[in-house]
Design a protein around this motif. Structure first.
Motif, PDB file in Angstrom:
ATOM      1  N   GLN A  92      48.232  48.878  54.386  1.00  0.00           N
ATOM      2  CA  GLN A  92      47.794  47.522  54.075  1.00  0.00           C
ATOM      3  C   GLN A  92      46.379  47.539  53.525  1.00  0.00           C
ATOM      4  O   GLN A  92      45.515  48.268  54.017  1.00  0.00           O
ATOM      5  N   LYS A  93      46.161  46.704  52.507  1.00  0.00           N
ATOM      6  CA  LYS A  93      44.811  46.490  51.993  1.00  0.00           C
ATOM      7  C   LYS A  93      44.640  45.007  51.718  1.00  0.00           C
ATOM      8  O   LYS A  93      45.621  44.292  51.458  1.00  0.00           O
ATOM      9  N   ASN A  94      43.402  44.540  51.786  1.00  0.00           N
ATOM     10  CA  ASN A  94      43.165  43.112  51.566  1.00  0.00           C
ATOM     11  C   ASN A  94      41.723  42.853  51.168  1.00  0.00           C
ATOM     12  O   ASN A  94      40.846  43.719  51.320  1.00  0.00           O
ATOM     13  N   ILE A  95      41.493  41.651  50.649  1.00  0.00           N
ATOM     14  CA  ILE A  95      40.149  41.144  50.414  1.00  0.00           C
ATOM     15  C   ILE A  95      40.129  39.717  50.959  1.00  0.00           C
ATOM     16  O   ILE A  95      41.016  38.915  50.658  1.00  0.00           O
ATOM     17  N   LEU A  96      39.125  39.434  51.809  1.00  0.00           N
ATOM     18  CA  LEU A  96      39.088  38.187  52.558  1.00  0.00           C
ATOM     19  C   LEU A  96      37.736  37.501  52.411  1.00  0.00           C
ATOM     20  O   LEU A  96      36.706  38.171  52.246  1.00  0.00           O
ATOM     21  N   VAL A  97      37.752  36.182  52.478  1.00  0.00           N
ATOM     22  CA  VAL A  97      36.514  35.398  52.508  1.00  0.00           C
ATOM     23  C   VAL A  97      36.646  34.355  53.616  1.00  0.00           C
ATOM     24  O   VAL A  97      37.752  33.993  54.025  1.00  0.00           O
ATOM     25  N   GLY A  98      35.497  33.887  54.110  1.00  0.00           N
ATOM     26  CA  GLY A  98      35.545  32.870  55.151  1.00  0.00           C
ATOM     27  C   GLY A  98      34.186  32.681  55.794  1.00  0.00           C
ATOM     28  O   GLY A  98      33.143  32.919  55.162  1.00  0.00           O
ATOM     29  N   PHE A  99      34.208  32.282  57.060  1.00  0.00           N
ATOM     30  CA  PHE A  99      32.974  31.957  57.757  1.00  0.00           C
ATOM     31  C   PHE A  99      32.874  32.715  59.073  1.00  0.00           C
ATOM     32  O   PHE A  99      33.870  32.930  59.760  1.00  0.00           O
ATOM     33  N   ARG A 100      31.653  33.092  59.380  1.00  0.00           N
ATOM     34  CA  ARG A 100      31.338  33.771  60.635  1.00  0.00           C
ATOM     35  C   ARG A 100      30.327  32.915  61.387  1.00  0.00           C
ATOM     36  O   ARG A 100      29.441  32.308  60.786  1.00  0.00           O
ATOM     37  N   PHE A 101      30.467  32.870  62.730  1.00  0.00           N
ATOM     38  CA  PHE A 101      29.549  32.110  63.574  1.00  0.00           C
ATOM     39  C   PHE A 101      29.031  33.034  64.661  1.00  0.00           C
ATOM     40  O   PHE A 101      29.816  33.558  65.450  1.00  0.00           O
ATOM     41  N   ASP A 102      27.700  33.260  64.671  1.00  0.00           N
ATOM     42  CA  ASP A 102      27.164  34.172  65.669  1.00  0.00           C
ATOM     43  C   ASP A 102      26.064  33.526  66.511  1.00  0.00           C
ATOM     44  O   ASP A 102      25.518  32.479  66.154  1.00  0.00           O
ATOM     45  N   LYS A 103      25.787  34.173  67.630  1.00  0.00           N
ATOM     46  CA  LYS A 103      24.730  33.737  68.539  1.00  0.00           C
ATOM     47  C   LYS A 103      23.910  34.967  68.895  1.00  0.00           C
ATOM     48  O   LYS A 103      24.454  35.966  69.354  1.00  0.00           O
ATOM     49  N   ASN A 104      22.596  34.881  68.668  1.00  0.00           N
ATOM     50  CA  ASN A 104      21.728  36.032  68.868  1.00  0.00           C
ATOM     51  C   ASN A 104      21.141  36.053  70.278  1.00  0.00           C
ATOM     52  O   ASN A 104      20.596  35.058  70.745  1.00  0.00           O
ATOM     53  N   PHE A 105      21.283  37.191  70.964  1.00  0.00           N
ATOM     54  CA  PHE A 105      20.659  37.430  72.265  1.00  0.00           C
ATOM     55  C   PHE A 105      19.792  38.672  72.150  1.00  0.00           C
ATOM     56  O   PHE A 105      20.214  39.776  72.473  1.00  0.00           O
ATOM     57  N   ASN A 106      18.588  38.487  71.625  1.00  0.00           N
ATOM     58  CA  ASN A 106      17.652  39.591  71.401  1.00  0.00           C
ATOM     59  C   ASN A 106      18.298  40.644  70.493  1.00  0.00           C
ATOM     60  O   ASN A 106      18.515  40.389  69.312  1.00  0.00           O
ATOM     61  N   ARG A 107      18.667  41.821  71.013  1.00  0.00           N
ATOM     62  CA  ARG A 107      19.258  42.867  70.172  1.00  0.00           C
ATOM     63  C   ARG A 107      20.764  42.683  69.970  1.00  0.00           C
ATOM     64  O   ARG A 107      21.342  43.244  69.047  1.00  0.00           O
ATOM     65  N   LEU A 108      21.414  41.925  70.846  1.00  0.00           N
ATOM     66  CA  LEU A 108      22.864  41.782  70.820  1.00  0.00           C
ATOM     67  C   LEU A 108      23.280  40.483  70.126  1.00  0.00           C
ATOM     68  O   LEU A 108      22.752  39.415  70.433  1.00  0.00           O
ATOM     69  N   THR A 109      24.234  40.578  69.196  1.00  0.00           N
ATOM     70  CA  THR A 109      24.727  39.406  68.467  1.00  0.00           C
ATOM     71  C   THR A 109      26.253  39.389  68.487  1.00  0.00           C
ATOM     72  O   THR A 109      26.894  40.069  67.680  1.00  0.00           O
ATOM     73  N   PRO A 110      26.874  38.643  69.417  1.00  0.00           N
ATOM     74  CA  PRO A 110      28.323  38.459  69.349  1.00  0.00           C
ATOM     75  C   PRO A 110      28.685  37.407  68.308  1.00  0.00           C
ATOM     76  O   PRO A 110      27.873  36.533  67.995  1.00  0.00           O
ATOM     77  N   TYR A 111      29.906  37.478  67.779  1.00  0.00           N
ATOM     78  CA  TYR A 111      30.315  36.514  66.755  1.00  0.00           C
ATOM     79  C   TYR A 111      31.821  36.318  66.755  1.00  0.00           C
ATOM     80  O   TYR A 111      32.582  37.131  67.283  1.00  0.00           O
ATOM     81  N   VAL A 112      32.245  35.224  66.148  1.00  0.00           N
ATOM     82  CA  VAL A 112      33.654  34.978  65.819  1.00  0.00           C
ATOM     83  C   VAL A 112      33.707  34.699  64.319  1.00  0.00           C
ATOM     84  O   VAL A 112      32.731  34.220  63.738  1.00  0.00           O
ATOM     85  N   ASP A 113      34.827  35.008  63.698  1.00  0.00           N
ATOM     86  CA  ASP A 113      34.970  34.687  62.277  1.00  0.00           C
ATOM     87  C   ASP A 113      36.385  34.232  61.976  1.00  0.00           C
ATOM     88  O   ASP A 113      37.327  34.528  62.709  1.00  0.00           O
TER      89      ASP A 113
END
Length: 198
Positions: A92-113
């Protein structure tokens, strides 16, 4: 006298031409905000969702920061996945576009997209449709891909990245007409422009 006037005129022209440089040297206007931009690349293990198929591939992309949304930092994201080794069932191969939402905690940044785009499945060997009337060597599909991930800043502009997606492909070779791939990516992120996040 004439030479002196020409000299003064030349001096005035030079001053006017160079004066713009000094005017630009002042602080940025209050309404100007640098946009954070980052790029990432990583190795991907992809469980394709078709008869136990597995791929190894490369995933790469770019994130462009947008205005902050409450406590979240949204970004526009574009990414592409390309297989470099498959398990002789499908790739499988793909090309995707969209939005990511992250929250920064000093060095750590979790996100959903949430991403959407185009993909292609190549079957090895050719796969028949459920009614056994036609065999497919490949098929194209729209791809819907929600996911989660995290980045951990290691040093300077470099961060460690771990990312998991669930990707829905349409396919003519299954009873349901679709499969769910599960790519997991481990790689690095490079912050091209830091920008200000407030």
């Amino acid at each position: 006298m004439k030479v002196q006037k020409i000299g003064w005129a030349l001096a005035l022209l030079v001053f006017c031409a160079r004066g713009g440089q000094y005017a630009d040297g002042q602080a940025e206007a209050a309404g100007v905000r640098k946009i954070p931009v980052s790029a990432f690349v990583g190795g991907t293990g992809n469980w394709t969702g078709l008869y136990g198929g597995k791929n190894l591939g490369i995933n790469a992309g770019l994130d462009v920061g947008l205005h902050s949304l409450w406590v979240l930092q949204p970004s526009f994201e574009i990414r592409a996945m390309y297989p470099v080794h498959d398990g002789h069932i499908d790739s499988q191969k793909n090309i995707l576009v969209g939005f990511r939402f992250d929250k920064n905690f000093n060095r750590l940044t979790p996100y959903v997209d949430v991403l959407y785009g185009l993909g292609k499945i190549v079957y090895d060997p050719a796969r028949p449709n459920p009614t056994q009337t036609f065999a497919y060597t490949s098929s194209s599909s729209n791809v819907f891909s929600p996911g989660v991930g995290l980045e951990y800043r290691v040093v300077g502009p470099f961060s460690f990245k771990a990312d998991a997606q669930i990707q829905r492909y349409s396919t003519p070779v299954t009873e349901t007409g679709h499969i769910y791939a599960k790519p997991v990516t481990v790689g690095i992120t490079y912050q091209l422009f830091t920008g200000r996040r407030h």
